[in-house]
Design an enzyme around this catalytic site. Structure first.
Site, PDB file in Angstrom:
ATOM      1  N   HIS A 115       0.853  -1.197   0.000  1.00 27.47           N
ATOM      2  CA  HIS A 115       0.000   0.000   0.000  1.00 27.47           C
ATOM      3  C   HIS A 115       0.882   1.239   0.000  1.00 27.47           C
ATOM      4  O   HIS A 115       1.675   1.433   0.914  1.00 27.47           O
ATOM      5  CB  HIS A 115      -0.883   0.042   1.254  1.00 27.47           C
ATOM      6  CG  HIS A 115      -1.985  -0.962   1.249  1.00 27.47           C
ATOM      7  ND1 HIS A 115      -3.019  -0.937   2.153  1.00 27.47           N
ATOM      8  CD2 HIS A 115      -2.225  -2.027   0.450  1.00 27.47           C
ATOM      9  CE1 HIS A 115      -3.844  -1.937   1.903  1.00 27.47           C
ATOM     10  NE2 HIS A 115      -3.376  -2.624   0.888  1.00 27.47           N
ATOM     11  N   TYR A 119      -8.495   5.104   8.343  1.00 26.03           N
ATOM     12  CA  TYR A 119      -8.605   5.406   9.770  1.00 26.03           C
ATOM     13  C   TYR A 119      -9.693   6.467   9.924  1.00 26.03           C
ATOM     14  O   TYR A 119      -9.556   7.568   9.392  1.00 26.03           O
ATOM     15  CB  TYR A 119      -7.281   5.956  10.312  1.00 26.03           C
ATOM     16  CG  TYR A 119      -6.204   4.915  10.482  1.00 26.03           C
ATOM     17  CD1 TYR A 119      -5.388   4.537   9.415  1.00 26.03           C
ATOM     18  CD2 TYR A 119      -5.987   4.311  11.720  1.00 26.03           C
ATOM     19  CE1 TYR A 119      -4.383   3.575   9.586  1.00 26.03           C
ATOM     20  CE2 TYR A 119      -4.986   3.360  11.894  1.00 26.03           C
ATOM     21  CZ  TYR A 119      -4.200   2.990  10.831  1.00 26.03           C
ATOM     22  OH  TYR A 119      -3.213   2.046  11.005  1.00 26.03           O
ATOM     23  N   PRO A 151      -2.752  -0.456  19.267  1.00 30.10           N
ATOM     24  CA  PRO A 151      -2.584  -0.893  17.870  1.00 30.10           C
ATOM     25  C   PRO A 151      -2.817   0.192  16.818  1.00 30.10           C
ATOM     26  O   PRO A 151      -2.549  -0.042  15.638  1.00 30.10           O
ATOM     27  CB  PRO A 151      -3.614  -2.019  17.723  1.00 30.10           C
ATOM     28  CG  PRO A 151      -4.602  -1.796  18.805  1.00 30.10           C
ATOM     29  CD  PRO A 151      -3.870  -1.137  19.926  1.00 30.10           C
ATOM     30  N   LYS A 159       2.280  -0.681  15.149  1.00 31.36           N
ATOM     31  CA  LYS A 159       3.718  -0.776  15.416  1.00 31.36           C
ATOM     32  C   LYS A 159       4.153  -2.037  16.176  1.00 31.36           C
ATOM     33  O   LYS A 159       5.349  -2.343  16.217  1.00 31.36           O
ATOM     34  CB  LYS A 159       4.182   0.450  16.233  1.00 31.36           C
ATOM     35  CG  LYS A 159       4.143   1.750  15.466  1.00 31.36           C
ATOM     36  CD  LYS A 159       5.295   1.844  14.492  1.00 31.36           C
ATOM     37  CE  LYS A 159       5.125   2.935  13.475  1.00 31.36           C
ATOM     38  NZ  LYS A 159       5.045   2.481  12.090  1.00 31.36           N
ATOM     39  N   TYR A 191       4.739   6.139   9.899  1.00 34.83           N
ATOM     40  CA  TYR A 191       3.868   5.006   9.597  1.00 34.83           C
ATOM     41  C   TYR A 191       4.609   3.937   8.774  1.00 34.83           C
ATOM     42  O   TYR A 191       4.480   2.741   9.047  1.00 34.83           O
ATOM     43  CB  TYR A 191       2.612   5.484   8.861  1.00 34.83           C
ATOM     44  CG  TYR A 191       1.500   4.460   8.877  1.00 34.83           C
ATOM     45  CD1 TYR A 191       0.730   4.259  10.022  1.00 34.83           C
ATOM     46  CD2 TYR A 191       1.238   3.673   7.759  1.00 34.83           C
ATOM     47  CE1 TYR A 191      -0.268   3.306  10.055  1.00 34.83           C
ATOM     48  CE2 TYR A 191       0.235   2.721   7.779  1.00 34.83           C
ATOM     49  CZ  TYR A 191      -0.522   2.543   8.928  1.00 34.83           C
ATOM     50  OH  TYR A 191      -1.507   1.589   8.960  1.00 34.83           O
TER      51      TYR A 191
HETATM   52  P1  FAD Z   1       3.639 -12.529  20.931  1.00 33.52           P
HETATM   53  O1  FAD Z   1       3.124 -12.516  19.549  1.00 33.52           O
HETATM   54  O2  FAD Z   1       2.695 -12.320  22.051  1.00 33.52           O
HETATM   55  O3  FAD Z   1       4.380 -13.918  21.119  1.00 33.52           O
HETATM   56  C1  FAD Z   1       4.771 -14.401  22.370  1.00 33.52           C
HETATM   57  C2  FAD Z   1       4.739 -15.905  22.334  1.00 33.52           C
HETATM   58  O4  FAD Z   1       5.185 -16.401  23.583  1.00 33.52           O
HETATM   59  C3  FAD Z   1       3.337 -16.440  22.130  1.00 33.52           C
HETATM   60  O5  FAD Z   1       3.310 -17.397  21.090  1.00 33.52           O
HETATM   61  C4  FAD Z   1       2.984 -17.036  23.474  1.00 33.52           C
HETATM   62  O6  FAD Z   1       2.075 -18.124  23.367  1.00 33.52           O
HETATM   63  C5  FAD Z   1       4.334 -17.442  23.984  1.00 33.52           C
HETATM   64  N1  FAD Z   1       4.409 -17.595  25.443  1.00 33.52           N
HETATM   65  C6  FAD Z   1       3.776 -16.858  26.389  1.00 33.52           C
HETATM   66  N2  FAD Z   1       4.071 -17.315  27.605  1.00 33.52           N
HETATM   67  C7  FAD Z   1       4.931 -18.349  27.434  1.00 33.52           C
HETATM   68  C8  FAD Z   1       5.563 -19.230  28.318  1.00 33.52           C
HETATM   69  N3  FAD Z   1       5.383 -19.153  29.645  1.00 33.52           N
HETATM   70  N4  FAD Z   1       6.365 -20.189  27.817  1.00 33.52           N
HETATM   71  C9  FAD Z   1       6.547 -20.294  26.473  1.00 33.52           C
HETATM   72  N5  FAD Z   1       5.960 -19.485  25.585  1.00 33.52           N
HETATM   73  C10 FAD Z   1       5.150 -18.530  26.061  1.00 33.52           C
HETATM   74  N6  FAD Z   1      -0.330  -5.104  16.666  1.00 33.52           N
HETATM   75  C11 FAD Z   1      -0.566  -4.374  15.588  1.00 33.52           C
HETATM   76  O7  FAD Z   1       0.373  -3.726  15.103  1.00 33.52           O
HETATM   77  N7  FAD Z   1      -1.829  -4.358  15.010  1.00 33.52           N
HETATM   78  C12 FAD Z   1      -2.870  -5.114  15.523  1.00 33.52           C
HETATM   79  O8  FAD Z   1      -3.968  -5.127  15.000  1.00 33.52           O
HETATM   80  C13 FAD Z   1      -2.651  -5.873  16.665  1.00 33.52           C
HETATM   81  N8  FAD Z   1      -3.629  -6.622  17.203  1.00 33.52           N
HETATM   82  C14 FAD Z   1      -3.373  -7.356  18.335  1.00 33.52           C
HETATM   83  C15 FAD Z   1      -4.394  -8.121  18.929  1.00 33.52           C
HETATM   84  C16 FAD Z   1      -4.169  -8.863  20.089  1.00 33.52           C
HETATM   85  C17 FAD Z   1      -5.281  -9.659  20.722  1.00 33.52           C
HETATM   86  C18 FAD Z   1      -2.881  -8.828  20.674  1.00 33.52           C
HETATM   87  C19 FAD Z   1      -2.616  -9.617  21.942  1.00 33.52           C
HETATM   88  C20 FAD Z   1      -1.866  -8.078  20.065  1.00 33.52           C
HETATM   89  C21 FAD Z   1      -2.099  -7.341  18.903  1.00 33.52           C
HETATM   90  N9  FAD Z   1      -1.093  -6.577  18.279  1.00 33.52           N
HETATM   91  C22 FAD Z   1      -1.346  -5.840  17.200  1.00 33.52           C
HETATM   92  C23 FAD Z   1       0.256  -6.564  18.738  1.00 33.52           C
HETATM   93  C24 FAD Z   1       1.134  -7.545  17.964  1.00 33.52           C
HETATM   94  O9  FAD Z   1       0.378  -8.667  17.614  1.00 33.52           O
HETATM   95  C25 FAD Z   1       2.277  -7.857  18.883  1.00 33.52           C
HETATM   96  O10 FAD Z   1       3.035  -6.679  19.073  1.00 33.52           O
HETATM   97  C26 FAD Z   1       3.188  -8.981  18.371  1.00 33.52           C
HETATM   98  O11 FAD Z   1       2.498 -10.202  18.404  1.00 33.52           O
HETATM   99  C27 FAD Z   1       4.446  -9.052  19.239  1.00 33.52           C
HETATM  100  O12 FAD Z   1       5.159 -10.217  18.964  1.00 33.52           O
HETATM  101  P2  FAD Z   1       5.930 -10.972  20.124  1.00 33.52           P
HETATM  102  O13 FAD Z   1       6.574 -12.116  19.449  1.00 33.52           O
HETATM  103  O14 FAD Z   1       6.728 -10.011  20.883  1.00 33.52           O
HETATM  104  O15 FAD Z   1       4.795 -11.465  21.130  1.00 33.52           O
HETATM  105  C1  DHB Z   2      -4.385  -3.480  11.106  1.00 30.34           C
HETATM  106  C2  DHB Z   2      -4.243  -3.381  12.473  1.00 30.34           C
HETATM  107  C3  DHB Z   2      -3.877  -2.180  13.018  1.00 30.34           C
HETATM  108  O1  DHB Z   2      -3.733  -2.072  14.348  1.00 30.34           O
HETATM  109  C4  DHB Z   2      -3.652  -1.065  12.225  1.00 30.34           C
HETATM  110  O2  DHB Z   2      -3.307   0.101  12.806  1.00 30.34           O
HETATM  111  C5  DHB Z   2      -3.777  -1.171  10.872  1.00 30.34           C
HETATM  112  C6  DHB Z   2      -4.160  -2.392  10.305  1.00 30.34           C
HETATM  113  C7  DHB Z   2      -4.782  -4.783  10.534  1.00 30.34           C
HETATM  114  O3  DHB Z   2      -5.019  -5.711  11.309  1.00 30.34           O
HETATM  115  O4  DHB Z   2      -4.861  -4.897   9.308  1.00 30.34           O
END
Ligand code: FAD
Ligand code: DHB
Length: 397
Positions: free
Chosen positions: A68, A197, A289, A293, A381
């Site tokens: 995009h 947005y 979110p 980021k 962004y």
């Molecule tokens: P995570 O993806 O949380 O991965 C951590 C991993 O560690 C998981 O697989 C978990 O199961 C595992 N874990 C936890 N505890 C343990 C343990 N005790 N032992 C072993 N493993 C363990 N960001 C956006 O930019 N846009 C969005 O729309 C957005 N939507 C989101 C919706 C939800 C419900 C959530 C929770 C987050 C969202 N985020 C979004 C944020 C984004 O998904 C996260 O920033 C991203 O997943 C970070 O990656 P990570 O690997 O640091 O953590």
């Molecule tokens: C999406 C999620 C976000 O939090 C955002 O700011 C833009 C797009 C998405 O899930 O596509």
């Protein structure tokens, strides 16, 4: 290297280490299916896309990622386009679901035959301030004890690594917002090629997508809203009320495949290191979110960590390990500020006064009419430049 968590941070780090010939064990407490099926983020910054490509895990992204070059900001019934590519000398974002990123990385890990344990129980880390931290877990009834050089806490906000750091070491900075989002995936062809947005009197709404057939939508709701309070029809009514613009544009309505409530929070734990434990991604910081980021910060953290580990193993250098937290936190705080600003500008706050409302509209009016303001949004962004080069982490671009 012991890596706790097989989300984006843990899997990316594992692969970066693999490319540099550094051994790691990845331990995840959920099942492979659960980790892949979790519907979360969708927007990849230019630098994250470049990183995935340089790591050789960009084939799926290349095939089905949606590049995009702009986005829309909508308020008072009008959509205003911000030309990201024009304002950033050709940079863009790519819409590619986090679950696809994770699926690709799990496949790459599996192909390397390096250890990756799903459904691990009783995961624990200890001796973090010694030269041999220990990672313990149970898998299929067998106890495992790994004596590591380092442990990476990539286990998300609710993981065990951050709480394993002794009291008093970390400073926590936190803001909880007085609202959450309902996010849905719908079997409906997107009616816009780019994200929208929306600020509306009834609250924030966001139009995104996952494919030419699937729309992803979000609407602001009260905090901790039970999803059971929202029928599919109720969700669509709210989406259409907030998103329909004066020219008649609106999203297509379709079958809702998945729906969930997401809380909004800003959180930073500093420093992102204790002894030989390094925190990365959501384990160390959460952004609301709105700025898209979260996933991108997980990627930039592990790039910085991979550079430091490579320098340690190849040349015995520890300066980059020592700098890890400071280097990451500079980017994290800029992303925090951006995400807070996007959130504050686009949401309806329960205690907002008429003054606040007018100020918010003026903010949006300025944003969508000043090239300087649009440039500021665009460069953040699509992602500010990475703090360290891909080459320093052993990648060839
Ligand atoms: P995570 O993806 O949380 O991965 C951590 C991993 O560690 C998981 O697989 C978990 O199961 C595992 N874990 C936890 N505890 C343990 C343990 N005790 N032992 C072993 N493993 C363990 N960001 C956006 O930019 N846009 C969005 O729309 C957005 N939507 C989101 C919706 C939800 C419900 C959530 C929770 C987050 C969202 N985020 C979004 C944020 C984004 O998904 C996260 O920033 C991203 O997943 C970070 O990656 P990570 O690997 O640091 O953590
Ligand atoms: C999406 C999620 C976000 O939090 C955002 O700011 C833009 C797009 C998405 O899930 O596509």
């Amino acid at each position: 290297m012991g890596i706790v968590g097989a989300g984006p941070a843990g899997l990316l780090l594992g692969h970066l280490l693999h490319l540099n010939g550094i051994d790691s064990v990845v331990v995840e407490n959920h099942s492979r299916e659960h980790v892949i099926d979790r519907v979360r983020a969708g927007v990849l910054e230019q630098g994250t896309v470049d990183l995935l490509r340089a790591m050789g895990v960009g084939a799926g992204l290349q095939r089905t990622g949606l590049r995009h070059e702009g986005l829309y900001v909508s308020f008072q019934g009008l959509r205003h386009r911000i030309d990201l590519a024009d304002l950033t000398a050709g940079k863009a974002i790519t819409v590619y679901g986090q679950n696809e990123v994770v699926r690709d990385l799990i496949e790459s890990r599996t192909a390397t035959a390096r250890p990756l344990y799903f459904e691990a129980d009783h995961v624990a880390v200890s001796a973090l301030d010694s030269s041999t931290p220990v990672l313990r877990f149970q898998h299929s009834g067998t106890d495992h004890e790994v004596h590591c050089d380092f442990v990476a806490g990539c286990d998300g906000f609710r993981g065990i690594c951050r709480p394993s750091i002794p009291d008093g070491v970390l400073t926590v900075y936190e803001r909880v917002y007085p609202f959450g989002w309902i996010g849905i995936l719908a079997d409906a062809a997107p009616t816009s090629d780019e994200l929208i947005y929306t600020y509306h009197d009834r609250g924030f709404a966001l139009f995104s997508m996952r494919s030419p057939k699937v729309t992803r939508l979000y609407v602001q709701v009260p905090p901790e809203e039970p999803i059971e309070n929202w029928s599919d029809e109720g969700i669509w009514n709210e989406i259409l009320a907030r998103m329909t613009t004066r020219d008649g544009w609106q999203p297509n309505v379709g079958h809702i495949i998945q729906k969930a409530v997401v809380p909004l929070r800003s959180f930073v734990a500093a420093p992102m290191r204790y002894g030989r434990l390094f925190l990365a991604g959501d384990a160390a910081h959460i952004v609301p979110p709105t700025g898209a980021k979260g996933l991108n910060l997980a990627a930039s953290d592990v790039l910085v960590l991979a550079r430091a580990l490579k320098a340690f193993y190849e040349r015995g250098r520890t300066e980059w390990l020592a700098e890890y937290s400071d280097v990451c936190l500079r980017r994290v705080w800029k992303a925090q500020r951006f995400s807070w600003w996007m959130t504050s500008t686009l949401h309806r706050f329960p205690d907002a006064t008429p003054f606040d409302y007018q100020r918010q509209i003026a903010d949006l009016d300025y944003l969508t009419s000043s090239r300087a303001a649009m440039t500021s949004l665009a460069e953040q962004y699509v992602g500010l430049p990475m703090e360290v080069s891909y080459e320093s982490a052993g990648l060839h671009v």
